[in-house]
Design an enzyme around this catalytic site. Structure first.
Site, PDB file in Angstrom:
ATOM      1  N   HIS A  52      23.129   4.312  -3.588  1.00 20.24           N
ATOM      2  CA  HIS A  52      23.568   3.566  -2.563  1.00 20.24           C
ATOM      3  C   HIS A  52      23.548   4.284  -1.457  1.00 20.24           C
ATOM      4  O   HIS A  52      23.684   5.665  -1.368  1.00 20.24           O
ATOM      5  CB  HIS A  52      25.088   3.155  -2.721  1.00 20.24           C
ATOM      6  CG  HIS A  52      25.510   2.443  -4.040  1.00 20.24           C
ATOM      7  ND1 HIS A  52      25.773   3.045  -5.234  1.00 20.24           N
ATOM      8  CD2 HIS A  52      25.901   1.109  -4.173  1.00 20.24           C
ATOM      9  CE1 HIS A  52      26.367   2.176  -5.959  1.00 20.24           C
ATOM     10  NE2 HIS A  52      26.203   1.085  -5.400  1.00 20.24           N
ATOM     11  N   ASP A  64      25.925   6.746  -0.853  1.00 17.65           N
ATOM     12  CA  ASP A  64      26.170   7.917  -1.764  1.00 17.65           C
ATOM     13  C   ASP A  64      25.550   9.260  -1.027  1.00 17.65           C
ATOM     14  O   ASP A  64      26.021  10.266  -1.372  1.00 17.65           O
ATOM     15  CB  ASP A  64      25.548   7.684  -2.939  1.00 17.65           C
ATOM     16  CG  ASP A  64      25.902   6.399  -3.712  1.00 17.65           C
ATOM     17  OD1 ASP A  64      27.004   6.173  -3.552  1.00 17.65           O
ATOM     18  OD2 ASP A  64      25.275   5.829  -4.693  1.00 17.65           O
TER      19      ASP A  64
HETATM   20  C1  XUL Z   1      29.599  -1.784  -9.986  1.00 18.97           C
HETATM   21  C2  XUL Z   1      28.099  -1.356 -10.407  1.00 18.97           C
HETATM   22  C3  XUL Z   1      27.304  -0.809  -9.111  1.00 18.97           C
HETATM   23  C4  XUL Z   1      25.725  -1.244  -9.316  1.00 18.97           C
HETATM   24  C5  XUL Z   1      25.114  -0.670  -7.947  1.00 18.97           C
HETATM   25  O1  XUL Z   1      30.395  -2.177 -11.230  1.00 18.97           O
HETATM   26  O2  XUL Z   1      27.631  -1.619 -11.349  1.00 18.97           O
HETATM   27  O3  XUL Z   1      27.356   0.710  -9.110  1.00 18.97           O
HETATM   28  O4  XUL Z   1      25.369  -0.794 -10.380  1.00 18.97           O
HETATM   29  O5  XUL Z   1      25.851  -1.245  -6.985  1.00 18.97           O
END
Ligand code: XUL
Ligand code: CO
Length: 437
Positions: free
Chosen positions: A100, A103
């Site tokens: 993300h 992150d």
């Molecule tokens: C949350 C989840 C996230 C997604 C990416 O449950 O799985 O980490 O994979 O946003």
């Protein structure tokens, strides 16, 4: 170059009889299984958020792990974190990573500065990707952590919040393209609702689709050739998430004319939270031509939330790999470990043991899925189960050459029908024989 994991050697394949905890027992990257190297079949990815960021905080207690990388200044820390991430991927022979935006680089007081920080870290990641020969499986935007998104981002009732989310998405797409990302994920963080008393569901869904169309148009205009994914999840953080499961997400994509650009990113733990098996979600995606990528983890079936454990259940990895092979394998997607070591598994060694456990579980799953396909008994059983549609009245049904009156006449003539056994236990014993024999 500073070593962040000095006690860890490069992890290598030593075979199933090895008792070296820092070796692969089943993942032999260059071995050919089902026509491709295990590396190409499995396309393992590191999740930046769990591996590099999450440090064990839960609702009841603070961090149990040290993920400070020797620094307290947020930007210096982000740089060290990036260096550490590539050392970790190198030592574990992970070819891909996923992140993300937040992150990799910390949010600043204003969007302009936040984006400038992202640019700086993106340049560093690009260099590290080159140095270590690593690739970006997918990027995404964190549109759920900041309080501004407490009512949603693309489904927010506020146009200003929606615009802010759009700006963040634009930047996340740009850095994904800059890093040559194979995919871009939409997991609907706070896109859902707590109560219909304050929610216009139709309006929110249409608005979300408008945003997705804008992202697709913009990403394609700057050269993004990869896949977009929706990652379904039924609950948490919102009581009701709009992308409940694969079927719900597919209906949304179809209704809003987005299926041409989107596939699904299926997460094992999200499947079980929706009361489905992991295989069910994979099959649902595949039969709709939307199998894309996988968040490889497992949940605890006794708990009602997303525990994001490393996958070790070999029945599940075998049946999942069988679905993946049947879907033709990965193209742009891969197996991203959206998984974290337990809060009490709090040492650096535990991160490596966790990845080795997960990678070996999927490597073994791949080997066993290939064995099941080669054996052919399960496929043959299924083909025979439907064989009455290959000739006679069954063939007429398939070819659309019959009608209710004709089928009525046929049934009246035939009389009572003897149903066939489904032979579930027999098939389960074949599965056990192939897995353990
Ligand atoms: C949350 C989840 C996230 C997604 C990416 O449950 O799985 O980490 O994979 O946003
Ligand atoms: Co996930």
């Amino acid at each position: 170059m500073q070593a962040y994991y000095p006690t860890i050697p490069k992890i290598r394949y030593e075979g199933a009889r090895s008792d070296n905890p820092l070796a692969f027992k089943y993942y032999d990257p260059e071995a050919i299984v089902a026509g491709k190297s295990m590396r190409e079949q499995l396309r393992f990815a590191m999740s930046y958020w769990h591996t590099m960021v999450a440090a064990g905080t839960d609702m009841f207690g603070v961090n149990t792990m040290d993920k400070s990388y020797g620094s307290t200044d947020p930007m210096t820390q982000a740089e060290h974190k990036a260096q550490a991430a590539f050392e970790l991927m190198d030592k574990l022979d992970l070819d891909f990573f996923c992140f993300h935006d937040r992150d990799i680089s910390p949010e600043a007081d204003n969007l302009k500065e936040t984006d400038a920080r992202l640019d700086k870290i993106t340049a560093l990641l690009k260099q590290l990707m080159k140095d270590y020969n690593k690739k970006l499986l997918w990027g995404t935007a964190n549109l759920f952590g900041n309080p501004r998104y407490m009512n949603g981002a693309g489904t927010s009732p506020s146009a200003d919040v929606y615009a802010f989310a759009a700006a963040q998405l634009k930047k996340a797409v740009e850095i994904t393209v800059e890093l040559g990302g194979n995919g871009y994920v939409f997991w609907g963080g706070r896109e859902g609702y707590e109560t219909l008393l304050n929610t216009d569901m139709a309006f929110e869904l249409d608005n979300m689709a408008r945003l997705m169309h804008m992202v697709v148009d913009y990403a394609r205009s700057i050269g993004f050739k990869g896949d977009f994914y929706i990652e379904p999840k039924p609950k948490e953080p919102m009581k009701h998430q709009y992308d409940f499961d694969a079927a719900t997400a597919l209906n949304f994509l179809r209704a809003h004319d987005l299926l041409g650009d989107f596939k699904l990113n299926i997460e094992a733990n999200h499947a079980t939270l929706a009361q489905h098996t992991f295989q069910h979600e994979l099959r649902t995606a595949a039969v709709n031509g939307a199998f894309g990528s996988v968040d490889a983890n497992q949940g605890d079936l006794l708990l009602g939330w997303d525990t994001d454990q490393f996958p070790t259940n070999v029945y599940d990895t075998t049946l999942a790999m069988l679905e993946i092979l049947k879907a033709g394998g990965f193209t742009n997607g891969g197996l991203n470990f959206d998984a974290k070591a337990r809060r009490a598994s709090n040492t650096v060694e535990d991160i490596f043991y966790s990845y080795i456990a997960g990678m070996d579980a999927f490597a073994l799953g791949l080997r066993l899925a290939d064995k099941i396909q080669q054996d052919g008994r399960l496929d043959k059983f299924v083909a025979e189960r439907y064989s009455s549609f290959q000739s006679g009245i069954g063939q007429k049904i398939l070819e659309g050459r019959t009608s209710l009156p004709e089928l009525e006449a046929y049934a009246l003539e035939k009389g009572e029908v003897k149903p066939q056994s489904g032979r579930q236990e027999y098939l389960e014993s074949i599965l056990n024989q192939l897995m353990f024999g």
